[in-house]
Design an enzyme around this catalytic site. Structure first.
Site, PDB file in Angstrom:
ATOM      1  N   HIS A 182      15.700   8.555 -43.160  1.00 37.93           N
ATOM      2  CA  HIS A 182      15.660   7.942 -41.833  1.00 37.93           C
ATOM      3  C   HIS A 182      16.653   6.779 -41.743  1.00 37.93           C
ATOM      4  O   HIS A 182      17.144   6.453 -40.670  1.00 37.93           O
ATOM      5  CB  HIS A 182      14.256   7.419 -41.514  1.00 37.93           C
ATOM      6  N   ASP A 251      16.552  18.700 -39.551  1.00 43.37           N
ATOM      7  CA  ASP A 251      15.723  17.513 -39.408  1.00 43.37           C
ATOM      8  C   ASP A 251      16.319  16.709 -38.245  1.00 43.37           C
ATOM      9  O   ASP A 251      17.382  17.048 -37.696  1.00 43.37           O
ATOM     10  CB  ASP A 251      15.707  16.706 -40.707  1.00 43.37           C
TER      11      ASP A 251
END
Length: 363
Positions: A182, A251
């Site tokens: 992230h 993702d």
């Protein structure tokens, strides 16, 4: 024309601009986050509005509902579920563990099905290994590939039985990553032999599942420049060596592990061989770039989607929800009395998982 992308939205209901945008662009589906969730009736309305805005009949509605730290549907309106890593602390009997994992997934599917959500971004098939970042931690089912493979399949079975499609993630394995994708780009330095013996195995065992999600990770034994999401070599490995032939989602393209503009990211993932572009944050300017460069859903990607959609059960497995919740709660309560604490990478999350378990019967 359906665009091969899955998008988010900004709040608890669609804005006029979002509704018009989705009607015009016709994305394949949508993903819900905490910002989109208040109570069951509100979620049902939002899901219905999202499906209507997409303008086609087979709309995917995704959510991350793993249990433990990662669950978007929360108390008091929905039960809290244990993290994947908790089940090994309940019993030393792998068959009982597997039964409880499947039961937990079946109950989560019941929650999602009631809301019109048809995809759960679970199970995590990553094997957390020493030195790896705790982004996986107790989201993993165990510390060996065989356990993760077996328990991951149990989760898939429970979700499918309840009319919800599972997403195996994060292909080809996130457990060795030393950074959270992230925030930064992880680089895995393990050898091919190590990766193939451990990290890839759970995905190989579950390669027949309908949906999969890539990892934003560089595996320098195979590819030193690009993370799996944007690497032709790694997508080919996922397809050929691991054997996954389902619909392959990226993702979240807004994660900081990826570089370049949103246009750059979409083009790179598309060129690498990903079927569907996933964008989660609901920011309109970024979504405009995503849909502008996402392919139409056609060809082999269309066939993979149709095969995935066909896995949605027309008649879900019967289950007595109250009895099932009681069975799970009783089993999990044994952790306080008899299960020794284990020294492992998930240790830091044990208290959080236990708190989640104690809420299980309270809704």
């Amino acid at each position: 024309m359906v665009k091969a992308c899955i998008l988010g939205c900004s709040g608890l209901e669609l804005t006029h601009r979002e509704a018009e945008f989705f009607r015009r662009e016709r994305p394949l589906g949508f993903i819900l986050f905490g910002r989109n969730i208040d109570n069951p009736e509100q979620v049902k309305r939002l899901v219905a509005d999202l499906k209507a805005s997409a303008g086609h009949p087979n709309v995917l509605i995704l959510i991350d509902q793993e249990g433990g730290r990662v669950q978007r549907l929360k108390s008091p309106h929905w039960p809290a579920y244990p993290a994947a890593g908790t089940f090994a602390r309940v019993s030393n009997d792998i068959y009982e563990q597997r039964e409880l994992v499947r039961l937990s997934a079946r109950l989560m599917a019941a929650d999602l099905y009631e809301l019109g959500i048809n995809v759960d971004c679970a199970p995590v098939l990553d094997v957390p290994l020493p030195g790896g970042h705790d982004i996986v931690g107790d989201r993993g089912y165990g510390f060996d590939a065989e356990t993760v493979a077996v328990m991951g399949r149990a989760t898939c079975e429970g979700l499918l039985a309840g009319g919800v499609l599972p997403v195996i993630k994060h292909l080809p394995g996130h457990g060795r990553a030393v950074a959270d994708s992230h925030h930064a780009l992880p680089v895995v330095t393990a050898t091919r032999q190590e990766l193939e013996a451990v990290d890839f195995l759970p995905f190989e065992v579950n390669a027949d599942m309908p949906l999969g999600m890539t990892a934003h990770i560089v595996y320098d034994a195979y590819e030193r420049k690009h993370p799996a999401t944007t690497s032709r070599k790694m997508i080919r490995l996922i397809r050929q060596k691991i054997g996954f032939d389902g619909l392959l989602l990226t993702d979240d393209l807004s994660m900081n592990a990826l570089s370049g503009t949103m246009t750059d990211r979409v083009k790179a993932a598309r060129a690498a061989g990903c079927d569907v572009m996933l964008h989660c944050n609901g920011k309109m300017e970024e979504m405009e770039a995503v849909v502008a460069h996402s392919p139409r859903l056609r060809g082999i990607a269309q066939k993979r989607f149709e095969a995935a959609w066909a896995r949605l059960n027309k008649r879900i497995e019967p289950v007595n929800i109250d009895e099932a919740r009681l069975r799970l709660q009783q089993a999990l309560s044994r952790i306080d009395k008899s299960s020794p604490r284990r020294t492992d990478p998930t240790e830091a999350f044990a208290d959080t998982s236990l708190a989640a378990m104690r809420e299980l019967g309270g809704v």
